[in-house]
Design a protein around this motif. Structure first.
Motif, PDB file in Angstrom:
ATOM      1  N   VAL A  64       0.892  -1.664   0.039  1.00 32.52           N
ATOM      2  CA  VAL A  64      -0.066  -0.011  -0.459  1.00 32.52           C
ATOM      3  C   VAL A  64       0.650   1.508   0.297  1.00 32.52           C
ATOM      4  CG1 VAL A  64      -1.638   1.427   0.855  1.00 32.52           C
ATOM      5  CG2 VAL A  64      -1.347  -1.140   1.307  1.00 32.52           C
ATOM      6  N   ILE A 132      -8.646  -4.315  -1.978  1.00 32.92           N
ATOM      7  CA  ILE A 132      -6.820  -3.044  -2.848  1.00 32.92           C
ATOM      8  C   ILE A 132      -7.951  -1.803  -3.170  1.00 32.92           C
ATOM      9  CG2 ILE A 132      -5.577  -4.725  -2.396  1.00 32.92           C
ATOM     10  CD1 ILE A 132      -6.312  -5.198  -6.011  1.00 32.92           C
ATOM     11  N   SER A 136      -6.758   1.367  -2.743  1.00 35.19           N
ATOM     12  CA  SER A 136      -6.442   2.350  -3.213  1.00 35.19           C
ATOM     13  C   SER A 136      -6.950   3.441  -3.848  1.00 35.19           C
ATOM     14  CB  SER A 136      -6.371   1.958  -5.130  1.00 35.19           C
ATOM     15  OG  SER A 136      -7.382   1.767  -5.290  1.00 35.19           O
ATOM     16  N   ALA A 142      -2.589   0.185  -4.191  1.00 31.75           N
ATOM     17  CA  ALA A 142      -2.281  -1.175  -3.637  1.00 31.75           C
ATOM     18  C   ALA A 142      -2.665  -1.814  -4.396  1.00 31.75           C
ATOM     19  CB  ALA A 142      -3.951  -0.956  -2.273  1.00 31.75           C
TER      20      ALA A 142
END
Length: 250
Positions: A64, A132, A136, A142
């Motif tokens: 991340v 993710i 993100s 991510a």
């Protein structure tokens, strides 16, 4: 004489009982001391800042683009979180815990098989994509990576600003892709990655091609290195922040 022998026997018995009691009390005290010392050592071990520990094989992890470990733990809804060093964190991530590493350059890694949240591969893919995308949307980017040589599971996914831009997963045990989405990144384009979900794969001759590339665990590390951080090279890096990570459970 008999009376005297009885008295002596009683005395010997009392002496033996006394000795046994003293030994047991001493053993109990020592055990308590050992437990206390072990607990104390555990506390020192996991809170003492140490150097990075490489990982990556037979596990899954996130990358991340942030240094905000606390916020990552909140998004993942981790419980019983506490600060933790590399040695204990990585070790426990191979059990049932999730470890959020200290910052590495612009990235923070999150490792542990417990990141997977489904009963099967498809459920896990759906869950990871959701995670993710969420990460993100907040931090910009991510990524997810997974590798397990036993079943030849190799996977990588990337989300930017809340959208999946690339997702690939190949399960060698069954000889099939679980997901192939988005355009291959520049690094991936150097290889003709197998895609059993493609129209070409509907023809049996597709699998006879000599240019097909079947990813292995080393390839996953190379993708990770190209996209962000290769976790197998952490011990060699000079840009790992000198701090503790966070460990927790789902």
């Amino acid at each position: 004489d008999t009376k005297m022998k009885n008295i002596m026997n009683q005395g010997i018995l009392i002496l033996i009982i006394g000795v046994l009691f003293a030994v047991m009390r001493s053993f109990g005290n020592n055990t308590k001391s050992e437990i206390k010392a072990k607990k104390s050592n555990d506390e020192i071990n996991h809170t003492e800042i140490d150097s990075a520990v490489s990982f990556g094989y037979k596990t899954v992890w996130l990358a991340v683009k942030t240094d905000n470990k606390k916020r990552i733990s909140e998004i993942l809804k981790l419980k019983n979180t506490k600060e933790c060093n590399w040695k204990v964190g990585i070790t426990e991530s191979y059990n049932s815990s999730i470890y959020i590493t200290p910052q590495i350059n612009d990235w923070t890694l999150v490792c542990g098989m417990s990141l997977l949240n489904g009963n099967n591969d498809k459920e896990n893919i759906i869950y990871i994509k959701k995670i993710i995308k969420t990460l993100s949307a907040e931090f910009g980017e991510a990524q997810f990576f997974g590798s397990h040589r036993v079943v030849e599971y190799q996977s990588w996914m990337k989300a930017i600003n809340g959208k999946i831009v690339r997702a690939y997963c190949y399960l060698g045990e069954s000889g099939e892709n679980l997901i192939v989405e988005g355009e291959p990144t520049d690094f991936e384009k150097k290889y003709k990655l197998i895609n059993t979900l493609s129209k070409e794969a509907q023809n049996d001759k597709y699998f006879e091609r000599e240019d097909l590339f079947y990813p292995d665990e080393e390839f996953v590390m190379k993708v990770a290195e190209d996209w962000s951080i290769n976790p197998q090279t952490l011990e060699e890096r000079k840009d790992v922040k000198n701090e503790l990570g966070i460990i927790g459970n789902k």
